[in-house]
Every structure is written in C-alpha cells, then in structure tokens.
Design a protein around this motif. Structure first.
Motif, mmCIF file in Angstrom:
data_model
loop_
_atom_site.group_PDB
_atom_site.id
_atom_site.type_symbol
_atom_site.label_atom_id
_atom_site.label_comp_id
_atom_site.label_asym_id
_atom_site.label_seq_id
_atom_site.Cartn_x
_atom_site.Cartn_y
_atom_site.Cartn_z
ATOM 1 N N PHE A 17 -3.432 -49.575 -29.428
ATOM 2 C CA PHE A 17 -3.834 -48.306 -30.028
ATOM 3 C C PHE A 17 -5.348 -48.246 -30.168
ATOM 4 N N VAL A 18 -5.915 -47.086 -29.838
ATOM 5 C CA VAL A 18 -7.366 -46.898 -29.865
ATOM 6 C C VAL A 18 -7.685 -45.655 -30.696
ATOM 7 N N LEU A 19 -8.638 -45.792 -31.633
ATOM 8 C CA LEU A 19 -9.165 -44.666 -32.399
ATOM 9 C C LEU A 19 -10.658 -44.607 -32.154
ATOM 10 N N GLY A 20 -11.215 -43.383 -32.091
ATOM 11 C CA GLY A 20 -12.639 -43.269 -31.833
ATOM 12 C C GLY A 20 -13.212 -41.951 -32.311
ATOM 13 N N ALA A 21 -14.545 -41.864 -32.207
ATOM 14 C CA ALA A 21 -15.280 -40.651 -32.552
ATOM 15 C C ALA A 21 -16.365 -40.452 -31.502
ATOM 16 N N GLU A 22 -16.736 -39.173 -31.287
ATOM 17 C CA GLU A 22 -17.678 -38.873 -30.216
ATOM 18 C C GLU A 22 -18.525 -37.664 -30.585
ATOM 19 N N VAL A 23 -19.787 -37.699 -30.172
ATOM 20 C CA VAL A 23 -20.711 -36.577 -30.292
ATOM 21 C C VAL A 23 -21.197 -36.264 -28.886
ATOM 22 N N ALA A 24 -21.178 -34.974 -28.513
ATOM 23 C CA ALA A 24 -21.585 -34.585 -27.156
ATOM 24 C C ALA A 24 -22.401 -33.305 -27.203
ATOM 25 N N VAL A 25 -23.347 -33.192 -26.274
ATOM 26 C CA VAL A 25 -24.133 -31.964 -26.098
ATOM 27 C C VAL A 25 -24.136 -31.638 -24.610
ATOM 28 N N ASP A 26 -23.839 -30.367 -24.298
ATOM 29 C CA ASP A 26 -23.788 -29.911 -22.916
ATOM 30 C C ASP A 26 -24.754 -28.749 -22.711
ATOM 31 N N ALA A 27 -25.358 -28.690 -21.543
ATOM 32 C CA ALA A 27 -26.111 -27.510 -21.116
ATOM 33 C C ALA A 27 -25.134 -26.651 -20.326
ATOM 34 N N VAL A 28 -24.867 -25.447 -20.836
ATOM 35 C CA VAL A 28 -23.922 -24.534 -20.186
ATOM 36 C C VAL A 28 -24.742 -23.495 -19.424
ATOM 37 N N PHE A 29 -24.517 -23.424 -18.124
ATOM 38 C CA PHE A 29 -25.257 -22.497 -17.274
ATOM 39 C C PHE A 29 -24.477 -21.198 -17.205
ATOM 40 N N GLY A 30 -24.719 -20.348 -18.238
ATOM 41 C CA GLY A 30 -23.949 -19.127 -18.396
ATOM 42 C C GLY A 30 -24.688 -17.910 -17.874
ATOM 43 N N ASP A 31 -23.997 -16.791 -18.002
ATOM 44 C CA ASP A 31 -24.565 -15.523 -17.571
ATOM 45 C C ASP A 31 -24.739 -14.671 -18.812
ATOM 46 N N PRO A 32 -25.874 -14.236 -19.219
ATOM 47 C CA PRO A 32 -27.113 -14.211 -18.452
ATOM 48 C C PRO A 32 -28.021 -15.422 -18.698
ATOM 49 N N ASP A 33 -27.750 -16.239 -19.704
ATOM 50 C CA ASP A 33 -28.670 -17.326 -20.046
ATOM 51 C C ASP A 33 -27.956 -18.672 -20.085
ATOM 52 N N THR A 34 -28.757 -19.732 -20.022
ATOM 53 C CA THR A 34 -28.259 -21.088 -20.238
ATOM 54 C C THR A 34 -28.356 -21.380 -21.735
ATOM 55 N N TYR A 35 -27.344 -22.023 -22.273
ATOM 56 C CA TYR A 35 -27.363 -22.360 -23.692
ATOM 57 C C TYR A 35 -26.783 -23.754 -23.890
ATOM 58 N N ALA A 36 -26.987 -24.306 -25.077
ATOM 59 C CA ALA A 36 -26.462 -25.635 -25.413
ATOM 60 C C ALA A 36 -25.147 -25.476 -26.162
#
Length: 182
Positions: free
Chosen positions: A80-99
């Motif tokens: 059994f595995v338990l964990g935690a995670e933090v992530a940040v993505d650059a989303v290339f959207g329309d009309p702008d890119t956002y985090a």
C-alpha cells in the motif's frame, strides 16, 4: 597378564564393539538445502520525487495543451502506498496561456514495479482572466505509474475537476510524465 597387555586388549575390544555398533546404523545422507531463487528487488515507492509532464485540459468548450512539473512524496507499507503531490502546469489556452496548480493526495496498491492509484485534491487557475482560465475545482482521478529503473518512473493519469463556484468550469485532464525518485 601385564597391565600394558590388559590395556591394549581392552582398547581393541572397545574399538571392535564400537565398529560393530556403527556398522549396524544405516548411513543417512546429509539433507539437501534448497537454493533460494534469485528475485529482482521490488521497486521502493517511498520517498520524495520530482517530475515533468505533458497533457491536455478540456473544459466544456476547449481542449488545451499543457506542460508542467510536480513535486511529491510517497510512503509505502507492504503493497500500500500513500502520497501527496504539488504540481504547476502552463496551459496553452485560447486566447491566453495561464498557469494551473493543484495539490493532491494519492493512495494506491503497488504490484512490484507498477503502482495503481486514486487521487483527490484541489486545483486552481490562480485567478486567470475569465476569458482564458477555468477557475477552481475539486479534483478526483486515477493513475498508473511504472518503474522503469531504480530511480525513474513513467506516470499516466486522468483527473476530473468539478467547478466550485459559479463560472468555474468542470474539467477533464490527462497527463503523461516521468518522475525521478530520490
């Protein structure tokens, strides 16, 4: 008889009797100790990891590409595995890119070099303009991670996000990435 002759005769009689007694016992072979099979070590999912990922984020209108990174930690007990995670993505959207950022917890079952898990958490577009961002979501999803070496794994996951406030979009998010385990 002399003492020397008596001692020699007694010693000879003792050896003859002992030899006869030993000859009556069956000879038992030594038990064979089985050789333990050589087994590849099981991947240890415990510890910190960092990785990169690519994928797509779909709201009710558009599907946008994303590139991001993640930091996490796992603890493993037996399988059994338990964990935690933090992530940040650059989303290339329309009309702008956002985090887009997320904080998630995950729990799963490890089968040697394969980890099957579920994940829940919170995601936000960091107040991106309404024309480009998706808002805030409660996240839930599933994933599978494969260990490809002692310290590198490949991860694929699907996450669904429920919009929290009016104007926040529901999202579908799929990512594929690679993690380095410390």
């Amino acid at each position: 008889m002399t003492i020397l002759k008596s001692t020699l005769l007694a010693a000879a009689a003792t050896v003859a009797i002992a030899s006869a007694a030993q000859a009556a016992d069956p000879i038992m072979p030594m038990p064979v100790t089985p050789v333990a099979p050589v087994v590849d070590p099981v991947f240890d999912w415990s510890g910190f990891y960092a990785g990169v990922r690519v994928g797509g984020l779909n709201d009710t209108v558009d599907t946008d590409w994303l590139v991001g990174g993640e930091l996490g930690v796992n603890a493993q007990w037996d399988m059994f595995v338990l964990g935690a995670e933090v992530a940040v993505d650059a989303v290339f959207g329309d009309p702008d890119t956002y985090a887009y950022g997320e904080v998630t917890a995950r729990g799963g079952v490890a089968f040697s070099e394969v980890l099957l898990y579920g994940t829940v958490g919170y995601g936000t577009d960091f107040d991106a303009p309404a024309a480009s961002g998706v808002g805030n979501q409660v996240l839930a999803g599933v994933g599978v991670e494969f260990a490809v070496s002692d310290s590198i794994s490949v991860d694929g996951r699907y996450v669904y996000g429920w919009g929290i406030d009016a104007g926040d979009s529901d999202i579908h998010k799929f990512t594929i990435g690679a993690n380095f385990h410390f």
